[in-house]
Design a protein around this motif. Structure first.
Motif, mmCIF file in Angstrom:
data_model
loop_
_atom_site.group_PDB
_atom_site.id
_atom_site.type_symbol
_atom_site.label_atom_id
_atom_site.label_comp_id
_atom_site.label_asym_id
_atom_site.label_seq_id
_atom_site.Cartn_x
_atom_site.Cartn_y
_atom_site.Cartn_z
ATOM 1 N N SER A 1 -9.673 -3.295 3.054
ATOM 2 C CA SER A 1 -10.449 -1.475 2.891
ATOM 3 C C SER A 1 -10.556 -0.739 1.553
ATOM 4 O O SER A 1 -10.458 0.317 1.477
ATOM 5 N N SER B 1 2.839 5.868 13.495
ATOM 6 C CA SER B 1 1.721 5.483 12.495
ATOM 7 C C SER B 1 1.542 6.535 12.037
ATOM 8 O O SER B 1 1.058 7.581 12.473
ATOM 9 N N LEU B 2 0.531 6.016 10.517
ATOM 10 C CA LEU B 2 0.343 7.414 9.979
ATOM 11 C C LEU B 2 -1.032 6.665 10.222
ATOM 12 O O LEU B 2 -2.087 7.708 8.780
ATOM 13 N N LEU C 1 0.961 4.466 -2.627
ATOM 14 C CA LEU C 1 0.836 5.987 -2.317
ATOM 15 C C LEU C 1 1.627 6.942 -2.543
ATOM 16 O O LEU C 1 1.622 8.033 -3.435
ATOM 17 N N LEU D 1 -1.340 9.582 4.713
ATOM 18 C CA LEU D 1 -0.996 9.677 3.404
ATOM 19 C C LEU D 1 -1.688 9.571 1.890
ATOM 20 O O LEU D 1 -1.349 10.559 0.937
ATOM 21 N N PHE D 2 -2.679 8.701 2.467
ATOM 22 C CA PHE D 2 -3.529 8.383 1.406
ATOM 23 C C PHE D 2 -4.381 10.359 1.094
ATOM 24 O O PHE D 2 -4.281 10.183 0.341
ATOM 25 N N PRO E 1 -7.992 2.820 5.885
ATOM 26 C CA PRO E 1 -7.045 2.135 5.088
ATOM 27 C C PRO E 1 -5.418 2.502 6.230
ATOM 28 O O PRO E 1 -5.990 3.554 7.389
ATOM 29 N N ASP E 2 -4.444 1.743 5.857
ATOM 30 C CA ASP E 2 -3.436 1.332 7.470
ATOM 31 C C ASP E 2 -2.800 2.809 7.225
ATOM 32 O O ASP E 2 -2.454 2.983 8.226
ATOM 33 N N LEU E 3 -2.965 3.708 5.889
ATOM 34 C CA LEU E 3 -2.283 4.533 5.741
ATOM 35 C C LEU E 3 -2.912 6.020 5.282
ATOM 36 O O LEU E 3 -2.040 6.278 4.436
ATOM 37 N N GLU F 1 0.746 -0.871 0.355
ATOM 38 C CA GLU F 1 -0.267 0.021 0.170
ATOM 39 C C GLU F 1 0.635 1.387 0.149
ATOM 40 O O GLU F 1 0.678 1.998 -0.169
#
Lengths: 91, 122, 409
Positions: free
Chosen positions: B5, C233-234, A56, C177-178, C172-174, A52
């Motif tokens: 997700s 963490s992001l 990004l 950044l997204f 989402p995990d990031l 991911e």
């Protein structure tokens, strides 16, 4: 229904079509747009590989910078190189 | 995995592409459509447009975009370094602090590049 | 300590979808007595994948309507009323008393004392029926595609920007950044919009906008990097959850551990200034310099294209203020004073959504205040501020954050 396979097929078709349109288009700013779309779909394929972060970063660095660099470089040249002569009559 | 997700994100991307396009198409029901030669002229504060529209720009735009690219890639490295900060063994300091050497060289180089763009012709 | 009003948007929308699909299914089953295949269609509609798919569509529509319809209109109203008061005038006043229907059309109605909320609706309806002109010699495909690109990349921010711990579409995990990546597609769209209009002045506006937006994305990313030292963490949920603990207790008041009250203070200021430039607000307004370039890169657009481009500037302001409040001001955390039961549903008094919107609107009022009090600075001053002042400051913020994390702060 293997959604990953469907997504991979859709993204790769978009990418291949986009890259062909980049190199064959005669109007260079449209080529920059297809380049942006190709880079975004390549990022999508990175996402399907499971990274991911790289997806990004691809959007942030590649799709956000390189087409702009391309268009800025175009603006440094004179007009006649950018368009076909027939489109200058104001169609 | 994190990929689940992104399913809603993909559907939302399609919706986000469709929503403005649909708005633009729907206005066809409401708006008039009588193009005249005078209406189609580009706007130059009321005068007739003069000269070519695509003028030649200064090289500085490209320089600033290049410096942005350099800083963007450096920002990626810094991001990964910040994530791994806690896990890097700081016994000799090489792992944690060698990024500063990279930053120093990059900073000097970009300051030189920006010094050449002292007079901004944008 | 803080409770959301909507703990899970998917579950809430599933109730709504269930109701809609049940009604449709009853109609189909009733008609199925006459036409047999409709009964199978009715049974298929009640099956799980269909309910899930329709629920996701309802969730996204709810988020889109919430962000674009309700919050955008309210933010535009707040801005127009507030800056009119700064300019010592009443501002927009078209409210329900201007509607020509009963009961609002009595002879002695207060036409000049309205609150003005319907003015933006009226402006939207005006723009809907304006003629769409394509300038002569413009690259038609690019001209019509650029607003779609800008609008859709702005809307993509709202898939990952949470309004409380449950009111979000995707996690989402990031996510941080997204959101930054969604911000970074916009300069390309603006450049294409400025170029394709065949107008040298929109081209100048578009190129300057691209140069300015690119110059101010780097302090944003660098301040996020400084934030990673503190949070590790992001994920925006992690970042907000870590700001919920109490830093110090001054008498009856417990000061929460917002990222602003720590080694990130410099990063917060730099992030706020860079975000003001990313939102193209005055004083960083030169691409859309109203007294110089008419409307800058959006000059040649008319009708709803202009309406969307113009309105989405406020949408980016909501997203920017939301991002600042999530990263540095504690997001949606805030005390819950009591929980009231309304028809079996627990409604927390001062839920998380209200705390978040309070922060977003207060930050926006600060931005509007700054915007309408200072003059616009030139493009070379903007670029010098970005490259020569903000980037060294954000690198200093990274050094401070790294040093503080070494010391153990």
């Amino acid at each position: 229904m293997d959604w990953e396979l469907v997504a991979f097929l859709v993204l790769s078709v978009l990418e291949v079509v986009g890259s062909i349109l980049v190199v064959t288009n005669k109007r260079l700013v449209r080529a920059a747009f297809w380049l942006a779309m190709t880079l975004v779909t390549i990022g999508g394929i990175y996402l399907l590989f499971g990274s991911e972060f790289i997806f990004l970063i691809q959007i942030l660095v590649y799709a956000g910078t390189v087409p702009i660099l391309f268009v800025f470089g175009l603006m440094l040249t004179r007009t006649k190189i950018m368009d076909e002569p027939s489109t200058e009559e104001g169609t | 995995m994190a990929l689940e997700s992104y399913g809603p994100i993909a559907i939302f991307a399609i919706l986000a592409l469709v929503f403005p396009a649909l708005t633009f198409f729907l206005t066809r029901l409401f708006r008039p459509d009588h193009p005249t030669p005078l209406k189609d002229l580009v706007y130059e504060c009321g005068e007739l447009p003069e000269g070519e529209a695509q003028i030649q720009f200064h090289f500085q735009y490209y320089m600033f975009a290049l410096i942005f690219l350099v800083f963007d890639v450096a920002a990626i490295f810094l991001l990964l370094w910040a994530f791994a900060w806690g896990d890097l063994s700081g016994s000799s300091g090489v792992a944690k602090y060698s990024i500063f050497l990279f930053l120093a060289i990059m900073f000097v180089a970009t300051q030189y590049a920006l010094k050449k763009e002292e007079v901004i012709h944008l | 300590m803080s409770q959301p009003l909507v703990p899970d948007l998917f579950a809430t929308c599933k109730v709504l979808t269930g109701a809609i699909l049940w009604v449709v299914q009853q109609i189909l089953l009733a008609l199925g007595a006459v036409i047999p295949p409709l009964k199978d269609l009715g049974n298929w509609l009640a099956s799980d994948p269909v309910v899930s798919a329709v629920t996701w569509l309802v969730v996204m529509t709810v988020m889109l309507l919430w962000a674009v319809l309700i919050n955008l209109l309210t933010m535009m109203w707040v801005e127009r009323k507030f800056y009119s008061r700064l300019q010592d005038r009443y501002g927009i006043m078209v409210s329900i008393w201007s509607l020509p229907i009963w009961p609002f059309n009595r002879k002695d109605r207060p036409t000049h004392k309205g609150w003005g909320y319907l003015q933006n609706v009226a402006d939207g309806m005006k723009l809907l029926q304006k003629e769409n002109l394509t300038p002569r010699g413009a690259d038609s495909a690019m001209f019509h595609m650029a607003p779609v690109l800008i609008a859709s990349s702005t809307l993509m921010i709202f898939v990952a920007l949470p309004w409380s711990s449950g009111f979000v579409v995707a996690k989402p995990d990031l996510s941080l950044l997204f959101i930054l990546a969604a911000f970074s597609i916009a300069p390309f769209g603006i450049l294409i919009a400025g170029w394709s209009a065949n107008n040298k002045y929109t081209l100048v506006g578009g190129m300057r906008a691209a140069a300015q937006l690119m110059a101010y994305e780097i302090p944003l990313i660098l301040c996020v990097i400084a934030l990673v030292f503190t949070t590790g963490s992001l994920d925006v949920y992690e970042i907000v959850a870590q700001q919920e603990r109490t830093l110090v207790t001054l008498g009856p008041l417990a000061i929460p551990a917002w990222n602003l009250f720590g080694p990130q203070a410099l990063g917060a200021v730099v992030f706020a200034v860079a975000m003001m430039a990313e939102m193209e607000r005055i004083p960083f307004d030169i691409p859309e310099a109203e007294a110089e370039l008419v409307e800058g890169w959006t000059t040649e657009y008319s009708g709803m294209r202009f309406g969307l481009l113009f309105g989405f500037k406020w949408l980016r302001m909501i997203a920017g203020a939301g991002l600042i409040s999530i990263l540095y001001l504690g997001g949606w955390t805030g005390p819950v004073f009591t929980v009231v039961q309304v028809a079996g549903i627990p409604v927390p008094i001062i839920p998380e959504e209200v705390w978040f919107m309070l922060r977003v609107y207060l930050l926006s009022v600060v931005f509007i205040w700054i915007s309408w009090s200072v003059p616009r600075i030139r493009i070379d001053q903007i670029l010098q501020l970005g490259w020569k002042r903000l980037i060294p400051l954000s690198l200093l913020a990274i050094l401070l954050a790294a040093g503080a994390s070494l010391v153990g702060w």
